[in-house]
Scaffold this motif. Structure first.
Motif, PDB file in Angstrom:
ATOM      1  N   PHE A  59       0.839  -1.194   0.000  1.00 13.78           N
ATOM      2  CA  PHE A  59       0.000   0.000   0.000  1.00 13.78           C
ATOM      3  C   PHE A  59       0.876   1.247   0.000  1.00 13.78           C
ATOM      4  O   PHE A  59       2.094   1.165   0.006  1.00 13.78           O
ATOM      5  CB  PHE A  59      -0.952   0.001   1.209  1.00 13.78           C
ATOM      6  N   HIS A  60       0.232   2.402  -0.029  1.00 15.32           N
ATOM      7  CA  HIS A  60       0.892   3.714   0.090  1.00 15.32           C
ATOM      8  C   HIS A  60       1.766   4.017  -1.128  1.00 15.32           C
ATOM      9  O   HIS A  60       2.878   4.536  -1.007  1.00 15.32           O
ATOM     10  CB  HIS A  60       1.722   3.766   1.373  1.00 15.32           C
ATOM     11  N   PHE A  61       1.256   3.711  -2.335  1.00 14.04           N
ATOM     12  CA  PHE A  61       2.003   3.976  -3.557  1.00 14.04           C
ATOM     13  C   PHE A  61       2.067   5.480  -3.826  1.00 14.04           C
ATOM     14  O   PHE A  61       1.075   6.197  -3.662  1.00 14.04           O
ATOM     15  CB  PHE A  61       1.333   3.311  -4.761  1.00 14.04           C
ATOM     16  N   SER A  62       3.216   5.949  -4.293  1.00 13.66           N
ATOM     17  CA  SER A  62       3.336   7.343  -4.705  1.00 13.66           C
ATOM     18  C   SER A  62       2.469   7.587  -5.944  1.00 13.66           C
ATOM     19  O   SER A  62       2.455   6.767  -6.872  1.00 13.66           O
ATOM     20  CB  SER A  62       4.793   7.674  -5.029  1.00 13.66           C
ATOM     21  N   PRO A  63       1.758   8.725  -6.003  1.00 12.70           N
ATOM     22  CA  PRO A  63       0.906   9.004  -7.161  1.00 12.70           C
ATOM     23  C   PRO A  63       1.683   9.152  -8.469  1.00 12.70           C
ATOM     24  O   PRO A  63       1.076   9.106  -9.543  1.00 12.70           O
ATOM     25  CB  PRO A  63       0.191  10.303  -6.782  1.00 12.70           C
TER      26      PRO A  63
ATOM     27  N   TYR B  17       3.235   6.996  -9.839  1.00 11.83           N
ATOM     28  CA  TYR B  17       3.201   5.703 -10.537  1.00 11.83           C
ATOM     29  C   TYR B  17       1.793   5.291 -10.960  1.00 11.83           C
ATOM     30  O   TYR B  17       1.546   4.108 -11.170  1.00 11.83           O
ATOM     31  CB  TYR B  17       3.785   4.615  -9.640  1.00 11.83           C
ATOM     32  N   GLN B  18       0.882   6.225 -11.088  1.00 11.19           N
ATOM     33  CA  GLN B  18      -0.469   5.866 -11.512  1.00 11.19           C
ATOM     34  C   GLN B  18      -0.400   5.044 -12.799  1.00 11.19           C
ATOM     35  O   GLN B  18       0.280   5.409 -13.754  1.00 11.19           O
ATOM     36  CB  GLN B  18      -1.303   7.126 -11.754  1.00 11.19           C
ATOM     37  N   GLY B  19      -1.124   3.932 -12.802  1.00  8.78           N
ATOM     38  CA  GLY B  19      -1.120   3.044 -13.965  1.00  8.78           C
ATOM     39  C   GLY B  19      -0.046   1.985 -13.936  1.00  8.78           C
ATOM     40  O   GLY B  19       0.033   1.161 -14.845  1.00  8.78           O
ATOM     41  N   GLU B  20       0.808   1.960 -12.893  1.00  7.84           N
ATOM     42  CA  GLU B  20       1.905   0.991 -12.825  1.00  7.84           C
ATOM     43  C   GLU B  20       1.732   0.001 -11.664  1.00  7.84           C
ATOM     44  O   GLU B  20       2.708  -0.507 -11.121  1.00  7.84           O
ATOM     45  CB  GLU B  20       3.244   1.721 -12.671  1.00  7.84           C
TER      46      GLU B  20
END
Length: 338
Positions: free
Chosen positions: A305-309, A311-314
């Motif tokens: 969780f807590h993905f940096s934005p 990387y949207q779509g990755e």
């Protein structure tokens, strides 16, 4: 076997961190971090008895006001645990509001800040306009909460500020054999919850358990004979929660010890490996580093969780990097891969 802890990630892998843990047998819930609570039903928030906050950056603590507003008129104690400084953080939030019309409200807050060696607490009563009253400090030995059904431990991490990781662990799991129950002509009913509670509390086998049938018939059996007839005991659940930590030898050692053998490790993965240097600068983990920690801790499942934005779509890339490092089952809130 129905699990004791039902985990629900609140905001998806890109949103504010917040993990709701329902305790099946207690009609009660815990929260790990206080990101946005906007999507959590009030019924779930009203069951929250303890909150465990990793640190008070905005995305981990912004939901405090929403939770407070939901429980404000209730006769209960809400306990919060967090890193050094959380008492002042809560006090500051409470001072931001005017409390002249709440003298009859019975809500109490108890806030505990966890130093490496001590747990310091403060009490805030709504009927006293949330005036702070300090509590006696107690030594911190790794454990925050201990009751017959589960315990919660914490470890201090380096996020350039103190940050806490948590583990919740059930000592054992109690299973009712429904076929044996029916074979002995014993009814399903509230007495089974009492039976489990007595076992968790460790009372003696001579303890008498009343069993009631529909229609008013009642018989009493000893705890020992019921345990031998319809109960099986299996290893309990364990879940670890880790967010916002530098990938350093000290942090990794503490995390591996805390999460060892967990059924699920909820672990932040803010960056992909191509930005590992940026992750280090920001005191965060990459997906690959989360996978390496999961492997060392020998957990059964890794939840990212807590993905940096950025990387949207990755999303697939997070799974791939973590799976290659972990070699086990990796999931993401809102979807999973085997």
């Amino acid at each position: 076997m129905k699990p004791t802890f039902q985990m629900q990630w609140v905001n998806g892998p890109w949103g504010d961190p917040a993990l709701l843990v329902r305790i099946r047998w207690a009609r009660r819930a815990l929260l790990f971090d206080l990101g946005s609570m906007a999507t959590v039903p009030s019924g779930d928030l009203l069951r929250v008895s303890e909150v465990f906050v990793s640190h008070t950056h905005l995305d981990h603590f912004v939901g405090f006001d929403h939770l407070l507003r939901t429980v404000l008129g209730r006769d209960r104690i809400l306990s919060l645990f967090g890193p050094p400084g959380i008492i002042g953080n809560v006090e500051g939030k409470l001072r931001g509001y005017t409390w002249n019309l709440v003298q009859g409200y019975p809500l109490r807050l108890e806030v505990f800040e966890v130093d490496p060696d001590w747990i310091r607490g403060a009490h805030f009563a709504c009927k006293e306009a949330f005036r702070r009253q300090d509590l006696a400090a107690r030594p911190f030995t790794g454990e925050l909460w201990d009751e017959p059904g589960f315990r919660i431990r914490a470890a201090h991490l380096d996020h350039q500020i103190p940050c806490l990781a948590f583990a919740i662990e059930e000592p054992f799991h109690i299973n009712i054999d429904k076929e044996r129950l029916a074979g002995l002509d014993l009814p399903v009913g509230p007495w089974l919850a009492e039976l489990k509670a007595k076992i968790r509390a460790g009372v003696g086998d001579e303890t008498q358990i009343p069993v009631g049938w529909p229609g008013g018939r009642t018989e009493t059996f000893s705890l020992g004979e019921l345990k031998g007839a319809i109960i099986s005991v299996t290893p309990g659940q364990k879940m670890a929660y880790v967010t916002d930590a530098l990938y350093s030898p000290e942090n990794v050692a503490r995390l591996v010890t805390l999460a060892k053998g967990a059924d699920a490790l909820y672990c932040e993965a803010a960056y992909l490996d191509r930005h590992a240097s940026l992750a280090a600068e920001r005191f965060h983990l990459t997906a690959r580093q989360a996978g390496l920690i999961a492997r060392q801790a020998e957990v059964r499942r890794l939840v990212l969780f807590h993905f940096s934005p950025r990387y949207q779509g990755e999303t697939e890339a997070f799974h791939r990097e973590a799976r290659e490092a972990f070699g086990g089952w990796v999931t993401v809130p809102g979807g999973h891969w085997d």
